[in-house]
Design a protein around this motif. Structure first.
Motif, short mmCIF file in Angstrom:
data_model
loop_
_atom_site.label_atom_id
_atom_site.label_comp_id
_atom_site.label_asym_id
_atom_site.label_seq_id
_atom_site.Cartn_x
_atom_site.Cartn_y
_atom_site.Cartn_z
N GLU A 38 -9.53 -6.68 29.85
CA GLU A 38 -10.16 -6.56 28.54
C GLU A 38 -9.21 -6.99 27.43
N ASP A 39 -7.95 -6.62 27.55
CA ASP A 39 -6.98 -6.97 26.51
C ASP A 39 -6.83 -8.48 26.35
N ARG A 40 -7.02 -9.22 27.42
CA ARG A 40 -6.89 -10.68 27.36
C ARG A 40 -7.92 -11.31 26.42
N LYS A 41 -8.98 -10.60 26.16
CA LYS A 41 -10.04 -11.11 25.30
C LYS A 41 -9.68 -11.04 23.81
N VAL A 42 -8.71 -10.19 23.50
CA VAL A 42 -8.40 -9.92 22.09
C VAL A 42 -7.83 -11.14 21.37
N GLY A 46 -4.10 1.29 39.89
CA GLY A 46 -4.02 -0.16 39.81
C GLY A 46 -5.29 -0.78 39.25
N GLU A 47 -6.44 -0.27 39.68
CA GLU A 47 -7.72 -0.78 39.19
C GLU A 47 -7.87 -0.52 37.69
N ILE A 85 -8.04 -2.73 32.30
CA ILE A 85 -7.65 -2.65 30.89
C ILE A 85 -7.01 -3.97 30.46
N ASN A 86 -6.14 -4.51 31.31
CA ASN A 86 -5.49 -5.78 31.00
C ASN A 86 -6.51 -6.92 30.90
#
Length: 274
Positions: free
Chosen positions: A33-37, A24-25, A30-31
C-alpha cells in the motif's frame, strides 16, 4: 433518502481478516500500500509547484508560512516547521505549525479540539498573522472544522491560502487558492489516516519546505550551509563542507574557521573576502 458521503480515506481496506495474517503478510501488505503513495504525490506536483511559488513570493515580501491541522495532520505540520531552524538556520518564526488543542495535543489527543471552526483563527491571531503571510491547512479528510474555519478566516483577511488533503473535492480545497488533493486510496487499516494519508502529507510538506528554503537561498550546491551547529555531528559535517568548498584548508583550520563564524556559509564567505 440522502446517502452519506463516502470519503476515500475512510472507505474499506482492500484487505480483510488482518488478525489472521502472519507478521510477514502484514508487513508486505502494508508496504504494498505504501508504494502507492509516491505515485499519488507525483500526480499533484503541478499543484505543489504553484503553492511553493506563491509561498516563495510571500516570504520574500516579509511574510511567514503557517500550517494548521488536527491530530496526525497537525503533528506533521509542527514537525516540518520545527525542523526549519536547525536545518536551514532560519528564524523559528518563519515557518510556524499549529495544532488543534494546542501544544498538549502534540503528544495526547485533545477531545473535540478539531470541531471548533473558530479556534484556528484565534490561535493564529496570537502570532499577529496578517495579509503578508501564507496559510496552509492540512487535513487528510479535507473537512476538519478547525482547519476549514481557519482557511475561511484567512481568506476573508486577505491571506494567500493552500491546503493538503487526501480526498477528491475536499471541503478545505474551496477556501484555498492552491489546493492539493493527494488521493492515496483506502488505508490498510480502514480509516487509519496516520498511515498512507500521513505519509503523503509528510512527502508533500517535505517538498514544500525544502523547495522553499532552496529558493530563499538557504542551500548552496546541495549542502545545508546555514544549518545550526547544535551538536558534534553537525560541527563535523560543517567542517567537512568547508573543506570541500576550500580544499586548501585542513580539518583543523576548517573547524577553526567554522567555529569562529558560526555557519558554513559565513565561514566560506569570510575566507573568500579576506
Amino acid at each position: 433518502m440522502t446517502r452519506p458521503t463516502i470519503y476515500t480515506t475512510e472507505s474499506s481496506s482492500l484487505y480483510d481478516n488482518l488478525e489472521e495474517m502472519s507478521t510477514g503478510e502484514l508487513l508486505k501488505s502494508i508496504n504494498q500500500e505504501d508504494r502507492k503513495v509516491a505515485k499519488a504525490v507525483d500526480k499533484v506536483i503541478p499543484q505543489i509547484e504553484h503553492l511553493v511559488d506563491a509561498a516563495v513570493k510571500s516570504l520574500q515580501n516579509g511574510g511567514r508560512l503557517f500550517y494548521i491541522g488536527a491530530g496526525t495532520s497537525g503533528r506533521l505540520g509542527i514537525l516540518d516547521a520545527s525542523e526549519i531552524p536547525p536545518t536551514y538556520g532560519a528564524s523559528p518564526n518563519l515557518v510556524v505549525g499549529l495544532i488543534a488543542g494546542g501544544d498538549s495535543a502534540i503528544r495526547t489527543a485533545v477531545e473535540g479540539a478539531e470541531d471548533d471552526p473558530d479556534q484556528a483563527w484565534k490561535d493564529l491571531e496570537k502570532h499577529q498573522i496578517n495579509s503578508k503571510d501564507i496559510l496552509i491547512g492540512i487535513a487528510a479528510s479535507g473537512r476538519t472544522p478547525y482547519v476549514l474555519g481557519g482557511l475561511k478566516a484567512a481568506l476573508e483577511n486577505g491571506l494567500v491560502t493552500g491546503s493538503i488533503s487526501c480526498n477528491k473535492n475536499a471541503a478545505i480545497s474551496q477556501p484555498a487558492h492552491f489546493p492539493i488533493e493527494v488521493e492515496v486510496g483506502p488505508e490498510f487499516v480502514t480509516g487509519s489516516t496516520r498511515m498512507k494519508a500521513g505519509t503523503a502529507q509528510k512527502l508533500v510538506l517535505n517538498m514544500i519546505s525544502t523547495s522553499l528554503m532552496i529558493k530563499l537561498g538557504k542551500v548552496k550546491g546541495n549542502k545545508m550551509v546555514n544549518m545550526q551547529l547544535s551538536n558534534n555531528k553537525l560541527v563535523d559535517r560543517g567542517t567537512k563542507m568547508v573543506m570541500e568548498e576550500i580544499p586548501s584548508l585542513d580539518y583543523s583550520a576548517a573547524n577553526s574557521l567554522l567555529n569562529k563564524h558560526g555557519s558554513v556559509k559565513k565561514a566560506i564567505e569570510a575566507y573568500q573576502n579576506q
